[in-house]
Write an enzyme that holds these catalytic residues in place. Structure first.
Site, short mmCIF file in Angstrom:
data_model
loop_
_atom_site.label_atom_id
_atom_site.label_comp_id
_atom_site.label_asym_id
_atom_site.label_seq_id
_atom_site.Cartn_x
_atom_site.Cartn_y
_atom_site.Cartn_z
N ASP A 151 0.81 -1.23 0.00
CA ASP A 151 0.00 0.00 0.00
C ASP A 151 0.85 1.28 0.00
O ASP A 151 0.35 2.35 -0.35
CB ASP A 151 -0.92 0.02 1.23
CG ASP A 151 -1.82 -1.20 1.31
OD1 ASP A 151 -2.04 -1.84 0.26
OD2 ASP A 151 -2.30 -1.51 2.42
N ARG A 186 -16.30 -0.68 -24.25
CA ARG A 186 -16.82 -0.77 -22.88
C ARG A 186 -16.13 0.20 -21.92
O ARG A 186 -15.04 0.69 -22.20
CB ARG A 186 -16.59 -2.19 -22.34
CG ARG A 186 -17.52 -3.20 -22.95
CD ARG A 186 -17.12 -4.61 -22.53
NE ARG A 186 -18.13 -5.57 -22.94
CZ ARG A 186 -17.95 -6.87 -22.97
NH1 ARG A 186 -16.80 -7.39 -22.62
NH2 ARG A 186 -18.92 -7.67 -23.35
N MET A 193 -5.66 -2.53 -5.05
CA MET A 193 -5.60 -2.56 -3.58
C MET A 193 -5.00 -1.26 -3.05
O MET A 193 -4.58 -0.39 -3.82
CB MET A 193 -4.75 -3.74 -3.12
CG MET A 193 -5.51 -5.05 -3.07
SD MET A 193 -4.47 -6.34 -2.31
CE MET A 193 -5.70 -7.61 -2.04
O1 F6P Z 1 -2.50 -3.96 3.36
C1 F6P Z 1 -2.22 -4.80 2.27
C2 F6P Z 1 -3.49 -5.29 1.63
O2 F6P Z 1 -3.14 -6.06 0.52
C3 F6P Z 1 -4.49 -4.20 1.25
O3 F6P Z 1 -4.11 -3.53 0.07
C4 F6P Z 1 -5.75 -5.00 1.15
O4 F6P Z 1 -6.90 -4.21 1.37
C5 F6P Z 1 -5.61 -6.01 2.26
O5 F6P Z 1 -4.21 -6.12 2.53
C6 F6P Z 1 -6.16 -7.36 1.92
O6 F6P Z 1 -6.04 -8.19 3.02
P1 F6P Z 1 -6.29 -9.76 2.99
O7 F6P Z 1 -5.04 -10.40 2.46
O8 F6P Z 1 -6.54 -10.11 4.40
O9 F6P Z 1 -7.44 -10.00 2.08
#
Ligand code: F6P
Length: 368
Positions: A151, A186, A193
């Site tokens: 992130d 489209r 993420m």
């Molecule tokens: O914080 C890293 C991350 O990949 C985020 O971008 C995402 O929202 C979350 O973790 C997903 O978590 P999990 O692996 O528990 O689905």
């Protein structure tokens, strides 16, 4: 666990515990291998805990790490030590809310580390895991943190390893979506993420030439966005939109109240698609694509491998110098040490004066 005193410890083997905690990302293994490589020649011993902090709690699960066990792992994604982003040591719940870890759990971990003769820990983790680490450091445990998350939302550092690889994955996907979007005329909503930070979406969106970039940091005016889409479809015939998973959709849902809401952001592109279809029926042929964990998996790219190695070297050197309760960080291309405090999970968010955001705007990319 004693504070390290080099005069006393010089004749004894230093035993360092390594913990990889929180969500995985590309580059963790490169950090682990680098730390082990740096110290092995100097007689340091390493214990790698299984599944993050869980392995340091009873019943303990760990393995010895030596040069042999880390050979050939640096280019591999994931973590050879395994990890978890929840569990007994979790310092975070919901969207960024943190809580104090049960003192009995902290004490159990400290007692277990002492029983193994571990002198200190290097913890490779994101905001939640490092917030937990800071609570252990408050108990006097020698800790060096290494920031990790796709992130890139940790205020303590300009950049985390795993981010560049995640952006590369998203760019490759957006490139592919462009051709099918064009063929079919489209509108594609491609979800990246990043939780409440839009870094992956912004960088990937600009790199891949997305027509719009929707970020969680700013409100989304649906009517205005649809107005843009209408105009854009008339001139271009298709559209590729980079959508951050954390965008605010003003839903009446209780999503934000749920305990593990961070992990439930997934699907915002689908919700957005439904909102457009319901409120503006028949206007566009819409599809959504959720890139999800493809952004976390796979081998680290060259940039992340180099960053991971630099962080690994810096973490070992900080450890060797006894500079505990710190996190290795990157500031303007230089590795520095930042304090490991409870404020580690202050989220770094995109601002409108960010040069990448500005570049997108100058190129006429729709941004919220
Ligand atoms: O914080 C890293 C991350 O990949 C985020 O971008 C995402 O929202 C979350 O973790 C997903 O978590 P999990 O692996 O528990 O689905």
């Amino acid at each position: 666990m004693k504070q390290r005193d080099s005069r006393i410890m010089s004749d004894m083997a230093h035993k360092i515990g390594i913990i990889t905690a929180g969500g995985d990302c590309a580059g963790i293994n490169a950090v682990v291998a680098t730390i082990v490589k740096m110290g092995s020649a100097q007689g340091y011993e390493y214990i790698g805990f299984h599944k993050g902090w869980e392995g340091a709690l009873s019943p303990m699960r760990y393995r010895t790490l030596d040069l042999e066990s880390v050979r050939g792992i640096s280019h591999l994604g994931g973590t050879i030590l395994k990890t978890t982003n929840h569990g007994r040591f979790s310092a975070k719940i919901g969207r960024g809310e943190k809580h104090a870890i049960d003192p009995a759990i902290l004490l159990e971990a400290k007692t277990n580390l002492d029983s193994l003769g571990i002198e200190g820990l290097i913890v490779i983790g994101g905001d939640g895991s490092l917030a937990g680490a800071s609570q252990m450091a408050d108990l006097g445990v020698n800790i060096i943190g290494v920031p990790k998350t796709i992130d890139n939302d940790l205020s303590t550092t300009d950049v985390t390893f795993g981010f560049s690889t995640a952006v590369s994955v998203a760019v490759e996907a957006l490139d592919k979506i462009h051709t099918t979007a064009t063929s079919h005329g489209r509108v594609f909503l491609v979800e990246c993420m990043g939780r409440t930070a839009g870094w992956i979406t912004l960088h990937a969106g600009l790199a891949a030439g997305a027509d719009a970039i929707l970020l969680p940091e700013f409100p989304l005016d649906l009517g205005q966005f649809v107005g843009f889409l209408e105009q854009h479809m008339q001139t271009h015939g298709s559209a590729v939109i980079a959508v951050a998973e954390g965008i605010t959709l003003n839903l009446p849902s209780t999503m934000q109240d749920k305990e593990n809401a961070e992990n439930q952001m997934v699907g915002s592109s689908y919700t957005l698609m439904q909102m457009i279809e319901t409120q503006f029926p028949g206007k566009f042929e819409l599809r959504n694509v959720i890139l999800g964990h493809t952004q976390r998996g796979g081998s680290p790219n060259a940039e992340d491998r180099i960053l991971a190695r630099r962080y690994g070297i810096a973490a070992f050197e900080a450890y060797q110098q006894g500079q505990f309760k710190t996190i290795v960080s990157m500031r303007s291309g230089q590795i520095v040490l930042s304090p490991l405090t409870g404020e580690i999970d202050v989220v770094k968010r995109v601002t409108k004066d960010n040069p990448i955001y500005q570049a997108a705007q100058k190129l006429g990319v729709y941004t919220n």
